[in-house]
Design an enzyme around this catalytic site. Structure first.
Site, PDB file in Angstrom:
ATOM      1  N   ASP A  88      22.270  69.086  48.881  1.00 35.07           N
ATOM      2  CA  ASP A  88      22.638  68.414  47.931  1.00 35.07           C
ATOM      3  C   ASP A  88      22.060  68.627  46.991  1.00 35.07           C
ATOM      4  OD1 ASP A  88      25.623  68.397  46.455  1.00 35.07           O
ATOM      5  OD2 ASP A  88      24.180  66.324  46.332  1.00 35.07           O
ATOM      6  N   GLU A 113      21.925  74.579  47.820  1.00 40.22           N
ATOM      7  CA  GLU A 113      23.012  74.105  46.456  1.00 40.22           C
ATOM      8  C   GLU A 113      22.102  74.372  45.141  1.00 40.22           C
ATOM      9  OE1 GLU A 113      26.826  71.330  44.143  1.00 40.22           O
ATOM     10  OE2 GLU A 113      25.238  71.289  45.547  1.00 40.22           O
TER      11      GLU A 113
END
Length: 636
Positions: free
Chosen positions: A316, A369
């Protein structure tokens, strides 16, 4: 008087040196709490890193939470590790560490390496084991093939607490085991190859969606214990479905029991707030330059791959790690030693993380990401990259949604939004995401982003999905999107499964299941997903008609796929399309088919190419193009 805490250690001098060097990747075998038998006596061993503590003790129900009762022993080697064995304790014991810091503060902290925790808002750790008698050996033996870059990867992203709930008990979370009983047959029905769980690690604030973690080694107790999550993963593996976890090494919250100010100092976070505090999420950033922190984080990644048999980690907020000026104004950040805005310590950490996983777990994937133009995110570190297997293609997502939001009458002016991705589409190994971030905070559900009346909205969305599944890269769709959820995602309630009683939603679900089946059964759609050899435009400049035509190609030219998109509500009769081969072309999928709640405009199931030069191809076919649709053809 303090009760006896026996001097006992699982940490050798070699372990400690590796830890201090940032090279110990299996700290979960050494730190935390574990039930042992020492000299014939059962008890629990504890080990925690708190170098700036005067004393560390274990507190819990067993000693009335008395901080003076069971003091751990500080190691002689100046490592800052406190450890010891407490007889009589066992799995299930609730505890925290009481830390008397050199600053004079007295802190009560959860165990950073705890394997289980109390259900929030309670915040203590629980002595537990991750022993499990796994029966997924066939999957584990073959998972390199399942996760290979030349294999299909269609990912169902989901949040455990809000995917499905019992209508009779809508406030109650389903357990990991209850989810397994429902999710496995649903994944089989829908044809996804992988599921991605939003963070399962323990987090105190449920509406954070799991991205504010306090227990990095503890599966959230909201849904059960460690073995219950293992059962869920095992059940998926037994049905040939891979499991990806969201992993958050970018930041952590400032909750009193967590990593922040752990021993009265900035132990895990960077002391300089310009590097150590995240303004967007009001959270704290790991100190990637500290060796012990690197050991902690990489050990955590190994832990989920090793103990839980996870097949991939989606990392993330990588962009927030890479840039010192991320979400910061001038004066709120300091350039690196070379004068740039790159966080060199974070870059080195990410490279080491990916190198270590590539070495010890070569059969899994790491996915970034990352939303910027950073070069080489999914390229090998020995070629100057960060070493990830894949990167989310955020540019494709933004451009595609922007295009499809346009009224079809205006789409001729926005043609480049669908074609631009191929300009840079092979610079990385891209995954195409339609994720949870696109259906919250007033952004509307996917189907309500589409223009037109109800029929047009669903037709547009089917065409968008067909475009995604037949374009370059791998695929990810957030839960609810597969049946056209109409409301935004709400973490506090179940998806609106009752919508499936209505034809537009039932048709969408059938269509996505068919898309997955087509994608997984046609090598041209996945064998060269990251290579320019696997994609070429046949027509991308027909602005007058908003028609796009492209070819997907695998290793065998006989398996070529041709995709035709008609992104207006106009039926185009006798429309001529260039194709790369003579002979027969068969209909594989038509998004306008009536079984998907389409209009049912007739398209021949088999069309013979003629020797007519068209769209720069030596041969072509003529067919009727349904409205707001996508068509997939293969060689007959």
């Amino acid at each position: 008087m303090p009760n006896p805490v026996e001097v006992h250690s699982l940490l050798s001098e070699f372990d400690v040196n590796l830890f201090k060097a940032g090279r110990h990747y299996k700290l979960y075998e050494k730190f935390g709490s574990r039930e042992l038998m020492v000299n014939g006596v059962k008890g629990v061993y504890f080990a925690v890193w708190a170098p700036n503590a005067q004393t560390v003790s274990v507190i819990g129900n067993f000693n009335g939470w008395n901080p003076h009762s069971h003091l751990l022993n500080g190691r002689w080697d100046s490592s800052g590790i406190w450890e010891g064995f407490i007889p009589g304790l066992a799995n299930g014991e609730v505890y925290k560490y009481h830390i008397h810091a050199n600053t004079g503060e007295r802190l009560e902290k959860a165990d950073p390496f705890a394997l289980h925790a109390e259900i929030p808002p309670r915040s203590a750790s629980i002595v537990a084991t991750t022993y499990y008698d796994w029966i997924d050996s066939e999957w584990m033996f073959n998972r390199r093939e399942h996760n290979a870059l030349d294999r299909p990867m269609s990912v169902y992203e989901m949040h455990l607490g809000s995917w499905m709930r019992d209508p009779k008990e809508p406030e109650r979370f389903l357990s990991y085991r209850e989810i397994a009983d429902r999710l496995v047959p649903y994944m089989q029905e829908m044809g996804y190859t992988h599921v991605e769980f939003m963070p399962v690690m323990e987090h105190p604030y449920y509406p954070s969606w799991g991205y504010q973690i306090t227990g990095y080694f503890a599966a959230s107790s909201r849904y059960g214990g460690p073995q219950d999550l293992m059962y869920l993963i095992e059940s998926l593996h037994q049905s040939n479905i891979g499991v990806i976890l969201d992993w958050v090494p970018s930041h952590f919250p400032g909750d009193a029991q967590g990593l922040y100010n752990f021993d009265g100092t900035h132990l895990y976070e960077h002391a300089d707030p310009r590097k150590g505090f995240h303004p967007d999420w009001q959270s704290y950033i790991f100190n990637y330059g500290r060796s012990e922190v690197k050991s902690f984080l990489i050990s955590n990644a190994f832990f989920w791959l090793d103990r839980y048999h996870v097949d991939g980690l989606r990392v993330d907020a990588v962009a927030s790690m890479l840039y010192l000026d991320y979400s910061r104004k001038m004066g709120e950040w300091e350039p690196n030693e070379l004068g740039g805005n790159e966080n060199l310590e974070a870059v080195a950490f990410l490279k080491e993380f990916n190198e270590a996983i590539s070495k010890y777990f070569p059969q899994v994937q790491t996915i970034a990401e990352e939303s910027t133009s950073w070069t080489g995110v999914s390229r090998a570190t020995f070629h100057g990259g960060l070493g990830f297997g894949m990167k989310w293609m955020m540019g494709w997502m933004h451009d595609t949604l922007s295009y499809f939001k346009e009224d079809p009458i205006n789409r001729s002016y926005h043609q480049d939004k669908l074609t631009f991705a191929t300009v840079y589409g092979f610079t990385e190994n891209f995954m195409l995401p339609l994720s949870h971030d696109e259906v919250v905070y007033g952004k509307q559900s996917l189907v309500y982003k589409m223009p037109g009346d109800e029929w047009q909205k669903f037709a547009n969305l089917r065409a968008l999905y067909l475009f995604m599944y037949t374009f370059l890269g791998t695929k990810l769709l957030f839960m609810g999107g597969e049946f056209g959820q109409t409301s935004e995602w709400n973490v506090n309630q179940s998806l609106d499964w009752h919508l499936l009683q209505f034809k537009p939603h039932a048709g969408m679900k059938k269509f996505v299941a068919k898309l997955n089946a087509v994608y997984c059964s046609h090598p041209a759609l996945y064998e060269k997903a990251f290579s320019p050899e696997g994609f070429f435009w046949i027509e991308h400049e027909d602005r007058a008609n908003s028609v796009f035509v492209y070819c997907r190609r695998g290793h065998d030219l006989e398996n070529d796929i041709v995709v035709i998109l008609n992104l207006t509500p106009v039926v185009r009769k006798g429309f001529r399309v260039g194709v790369p081969h003579l002979g027969k072309w068969k209909m594989v999928l038509n998004s306008d088919d009536m079984i998907y709640n389409g209009s049912g405009v007739g398209v021949k199931k088999e069309i013979t190419a003629e020797k007519i030069f068209w769209m720069n191809q030596e041969q072509s076919i003529s067919l009727d193009l349904p409205p707001l649709s996508g068509i997939i053809l293969k060689r007959g």
